[in-house]
Design a protein around this motif. Structure first.
Motif, PDB file in Angstrom:
ATOM      1  N   PRO A  11      56.204  35.565  31.045  1.00  0.00           N
ATOM      2  CA  PRO A  11      55.356  36.107  30.882  1.00  0.00           C
ATOM      3  C   PRO A  11      54.613  37.067  31.549  1.00  0.00           C
ATOM      4  O   PRO A  11      54.731  37.879  32.136  1.00  0.00           O
ATOM      5  CB  PRO A  11      53.930  34.417  31.393  1.00  0.00           C
ATOM      6  N   LEU A  12      53.271  38.115  30.269  1.00  0.00           N
ATOM      7  CA  LEU A  12      52.509  38.739  31.045  1.00  0.00           C
ATOM      8  C   LEU A  12      50.901  38.231  31.535  1.00  0.00           C
ATOM      9  O   LEU A  12      50.499  37.911  31.011  1.00  0.00           O
ATOM     10  CB  LEU A  12      52.671  39.969  30.025  1.00  0.00           C
ATOM     11  N   ASP A  13      50.448  38.758  32.381  1.00  0.00           N
ATOM     12  CA  ASP A  13      49.118  38.746  32.670  1.00  0.00           C
ATOM     13  C   ASP A  13      48.303  40.091  32.521  1.00  0.00           C
ATOM     14  O   ASP A  13      49.016  41.292  32.200  1.00  0.00           O
ATOM     15  CB  ASP A  13      48.919  38.085  33.373  1.00  0.00           C
ATOM     16  N   TYR A  14      47.207  40.058  31.231  1.00  0.00           N
ATOM     17  CA  TYR A  14      45.944  41.292  31.426  1.00  0.00           C
ATOM     18  C   TYR A  14      45.498  41.319  32.600  1.00  0.00           C
ATOM     19  O   TYR A  14      44.702  40.486  32.658  1.00  0.00           O
ATOM     20  CB  TYR A  14      45.679  40.555  30.061  1.00  0.00           C
ATOM     21  N   TYR A  15      44.911  42.501  33.344  1.00  0.00           N
ATOM     22  CA  TYR A  15      44.590  42.783  33.877  1.00  0.00           C
ATOM     23  C   TYR A  15      43.610  44.246  34.328  1.00  0.00           C
ATOM     24  O   TYR A  15      43.495  44.876  32.959  1.00  0.00           O
ATOM     25  CB  TYR A  15      45.452  43.352  35.108  1.00  0.00           C
ATOM     26  N   PHE A  16      42.242  44.182  34.309  1.00  0.00           N
ATOM     27  CA  PHE A  16      41.382  45.453  34.728  1.00  0.00           C
ATOM     28  C   PHE A  16      41.453  45.637  36.574  1.00  0.00           C
ATOM     29  O   PHE A  16      41.153  44.479  37.052  1.00  0.00           O
ATOM     30  CB  PHE A  16      40.315  45.742  34.436  1.00  0.00           C
ATOM     31  N   TRP A  17      40.984  46.589  36.764  1.00  0.00           N
ATOM     32  CA  TRP A  17      40.205  46.443  38.216  1.00  0.00           C
ATOM     33  C   TRP A  17      39.580  47.905  38.509  1.00  0.00           C
ATOM     34  O   TRP A  17      38.835  48.163  38.150  1.00  0.00           O
ATOM     35  CB  TRP A  17      41.662  47.412  38.523  1.00  0.00           C
ATOM     36  N   VAL A  18      39.144  46.775  40.133  1.00  0.00           N
ATOM     37  CA  VAL A  18      37.786  47.309  40.466  1.00  0.00           C
ATOM     38  C   VAL A  18      37.978  47.750  41.609  1.00  0.00           C
ATOM     39  O   VAL A  18      38.444  47.300  42.861  1.00  0.00           O
ATOM     40  CB  VAL A  18      36.719  45.974  40.645  1.00  0.00           C
ATOM     41  N   ILE A  19      37.579  49.120  42.486  1.00  0.00           N
ATOM     42  CA  ILE A  19      37.292  49.913  43.239  1.00  0.00           C
ATOM     43  C   ILE A  19      35.942  49.777  44.099  1.00  0.00           C
ATOM     44  O   ILE A  19      34.971  50.709  43.066  1.00  0.00           O
ATOM     45  CB  ILE A  19      38.345  51.660  43.010  1.00  0.00           C
ATOM     46  N   ARG A  20      35.556  49.469  45.139  1.00  0.00           N
ATOM     47  CA  ARG A  20      34.233  49.666  45.682  1.00  0.00           C
ATOM     48  C   ARG A  20      34.674  49.756  47.808  1.00  0.00           C
ATOM     49  O   ARG A  20      35.414  48.895  48.014  1.00  0.00           O
ATOM     50  CB  ARG A  20      33.923  48.316  45.098  1.00  0.00           C
ATOM     51  N   ASN A  21      33.107  50.185  47.976  1.00  0.00           N
ATOM     52  CA  ASN A  21      32.523  50.114  49.449  1.00  0.00           C
ATOM     53  C   ASN A  21      31.342  49.948  49.335  1.00  0.00           C
ATOM     54  O   ASN A  21      30.836  49.685  47.837  1.00  0.00           O
ATOM     55  CB  ASN A  21      33.182  51.388  50.214  1.00  0.00           C
ATOM     56  N   GLU A  22      30.920  50.402  50.421  1.00  0.00           N
ATOM     57  CA  GLU A  22      29.262  49.931  50.111  1.00  0.00           C
ATOM     58  C   GLU A  22      28.333  50.866  49.571  1.00  0.00           C
ATOM     59  O   GLU A  22      27.740  50.923  49.291  1.00  0.00           O
ATOM     60  CB  GLU A  22      28.545  49.824  51.491  1.00  0.00           C
ATOM     61  N   GLN A  23      28.957  51.849  49.081  1.00  0.00           N
ATOM     62  CA  GLN A  23      28.318  53.508  48.296  1.00  0.00           C
ATOM     63  C   GLN A  23      28.852  53.450  47.508  1.00  0.00           C
ATOM     64  O   GLN A  23      27.880  53.891  46.450  1.00  0.00           O
ATOM     65  CB  GLN A  23      28.601  54.414  49.356  1.00  0.00           C
ATOM     66  N   GLN A  24      30.309  53.245  46.721  1.00  0.00           N
ATOM     67  CA  GLN A  24      30.893  53.432  45.711  1.00  0.00           C
ATOM     68  C   GLN A  24      31.110  52.124  44.660  1.00  0.00           C
ATOM     69  O   GLN A  24      31.671  51.019  45.710  1.00  0.00           O
ATOM     70  CB  GLN A  24      31.749  53.819  45.582  1.00  0.00           C
ATOM     71  N   VAL A  25      30.687  52.177  43.540  1.00  0.00           N
ATOM     72  CA  VAL A  25      32.035  51.271  42.402  1.00  0.00           C
ATOM     73  C   VAL A  25      32.261  52.014  41.548  1.00  0.00           C
ATOM     74  O   VAL A  25      31.793  52.497  41.131  1.00  0.00           O
ATOM     75  CB  VAL A  25      31.206  50.025  42.051  1.00  0.00           C
ATOM     76  N   ILE A  26      33.852  51.165  41.367  1.00  0.00           N
ATOM     77  CA  ILE A  26      34.182  52.380  39.986  1.00  0.00           C
ATOM     78  C   ILE A  26      35.185  51.034  39.115  1.00  0.00           C
ATOM     79  O   ILE A  26      36.109  50.471  40.154  1.00  0.00           O
ATOM     80  CB  ILE A  26      35.691  53.173  40.343  1.00  0.00           C
ATOM     81  N   VAL A  27      35.200  51.185  38.161  1.00  0.00           N
ATOM     82  CA  VAL A  27      35.688  50.394  37.559  1.00  0.00           C
ATOM     83  C   VAL A  27      36.898  50.859  36.628  1.00  0.00           C
ATOM     84  O   VAL A  27      36.537  52.309  36.155  1.00  0.00           O
ATOM     85  CB  VAL A  27      34.958  49.842  36.651  1.00  0.00           C
ATOM     86  N   VAL A  28      37.938  50.303  36.892  1.00  0.00           N
ATOM     87  CA  VAL A  28      38.943  50.763  36.207  1.00  0.00           C
ATOM     88  C   VAL A  28      40.021  50.610  34.832  1.00  0.00           C
ATOM     89  O   VAL A  28      40.159  49.037  34.986  1.00  0.00           O
ATOM     90  CB  VAL A  28      40.530  51.064  37.198  1.00  0.00           C
ATOM     91  N   ASP A  29      39.992  50.922  33.539  1.00  0.00           N
ATOM     92  CA  ASP A  29      39.921  49.806  32.338  1.00  0.00           C
ATOM     93  C   ASP A  29      39.088  48.803  31.947  1.00  0.00           C
ATOM     94  O   ASP A  29      38.213  48.539  33.435  1.00  0.00           O
ATOM     95  CB  ASP A  29      41.732  49.315  32.263  1.00  0.00           C
ATOM     96  N   THR A  30      38.937  48.850  30.671  1.00  0.00           N
ATOM     97  CA  THR A  30      37.889  47.614  30.198  1.00  0.00           C
ATOM     98  C   THR A  30      38.611  46.126  29.888  1.00  0.00           C
ATOM     99  O   THR A  30      37.969  45.529  28.920  1.00  0.00           O
ATOM    100  CB  THR A  30      36.840  48.069  29.958  1.00  0.00           C
TER     101      THR A  30
END
Length: 266
Positions: free
Chosen positions: A39-58
């Motif tokens: 099987p395959l799983d489907y992901y997206f990703w979150v990058i964050r620290n106290e100052q920043q939030v970045i989302v990778v893919d939707t």
């Protein structure tokens, strides 16, 4: 100055339980019985620290999952809210490419600056989309959803490596699609690379046996080399669809679908 350190989460949205090993490799399946379930799983990703939030893919929407016969575990926005992230307030959104399972919810991020390789937008709005075998990995509505950010001045079309913020860089690798890019992030355990579909599975990159959906075979193999160069080790390479991600890495607050990539895998 020291490079900022980030938490990185893989957020699992769905699965394709019908996939077999034969379907996950361009040539011979390299993991035993080619007809075995893989099987395959489907992901997206979150990058964050106290100052920043970045989302990778939707990821994708329920209607797309139904049409393409994929299981959906949870809406992307619901997992983001588990992490106390309001999609409407996210300021940076990275799209590794525009395939249906990576670009299906741009409307959730009305304020975000969207980072995409120019080659990707050019390709999926160009003449090769007239071929069904090419365009079936895209959803026309998803591609069209990239146009409002373009007209609003929120779409950053890159033509090479770029630093989004300190400690987070984008690297075009091609191969899977002409404009595929990977994301390099500094974490507490070192530099990880969100490979997305430049490497669907650990087996694809570790055994140099590509996934069969690709634009350029030789470039896919070159992308493997570049990903390994950018990552601190093979366990710092994060493939885009491997169920082993959810097995090997710790889960955030015991949540079955939020995985902590900045922590050491088992």
């Amino acid at each position: 100055m020291s490079v900022p350190v980030y938490e990185v989460f893989a957020i699992r949205v769905g699965a394709n339980a019908q996939r077999t090993a034969r379907e996950n490799f361009l040539y011979d399946a390299c993991c035993g019985d080619p007809n075995a379930s893989m099987p395959l799983d489907y992901y997206f990703w979150v990058i964050r620290n106290e100052q920043q939030v970045i989302v990778v893919d939707t990821c994708f929407q329920p209607a797309t999952a139904d049409r393409r016969n994929r299981q959906m575990y949870r809406l992307p926005e619901e997992s983001l809210r588990q992490l106390d992230i309001d999609p409407a307030q996210v300021e940076n959104l990275i799209l590794t490419h525009l395939h249906w399972d990576h670009a299906g919810n741009l409307g959730l991020f009305p304020k975000a600056t969207v980072h995409l390789q120019e080659a990707e937008l050019r390709f999926c709005t160009g003449p090769k989309m007239a071929h069904r075998t090419v365009n079936k990995t895209y959803e026309v509505e998803d591609v069209m959803s990239a146009l409002p950010p373009l007209f609003e001045g929120r779409l950053r079309l890159h033509t090479g490596t770029v630093e989004v913020i300190p400690g987070v860089t984008l690297h075009p690798v091609g191969g899977h699609t002409p404009g595929s890019q990977v994301v390099r992030v500094n974490t507490e355990r070192g530099w990880i690379v969100l490979a997305s579909d430049a490497a669907h599975l650990w087996a694809n990159i570790r055994q140099r046996s590509p996934f069969p959906i690709l634009d350029d075979l030789a470039q896919t193999l070159e992308a493997f080399i570049e990903i390994d160069r950018l990552a601190d080790s093979e366990d710092h390479v994060i493939p885009g669809h491997d169920p082993l991600i959810a097995e090997r890495f710790p889960h955030w607050n015991g949540d079955p679908h939020i995985i902590c990539l900045h922590q050491t895998p088992a």
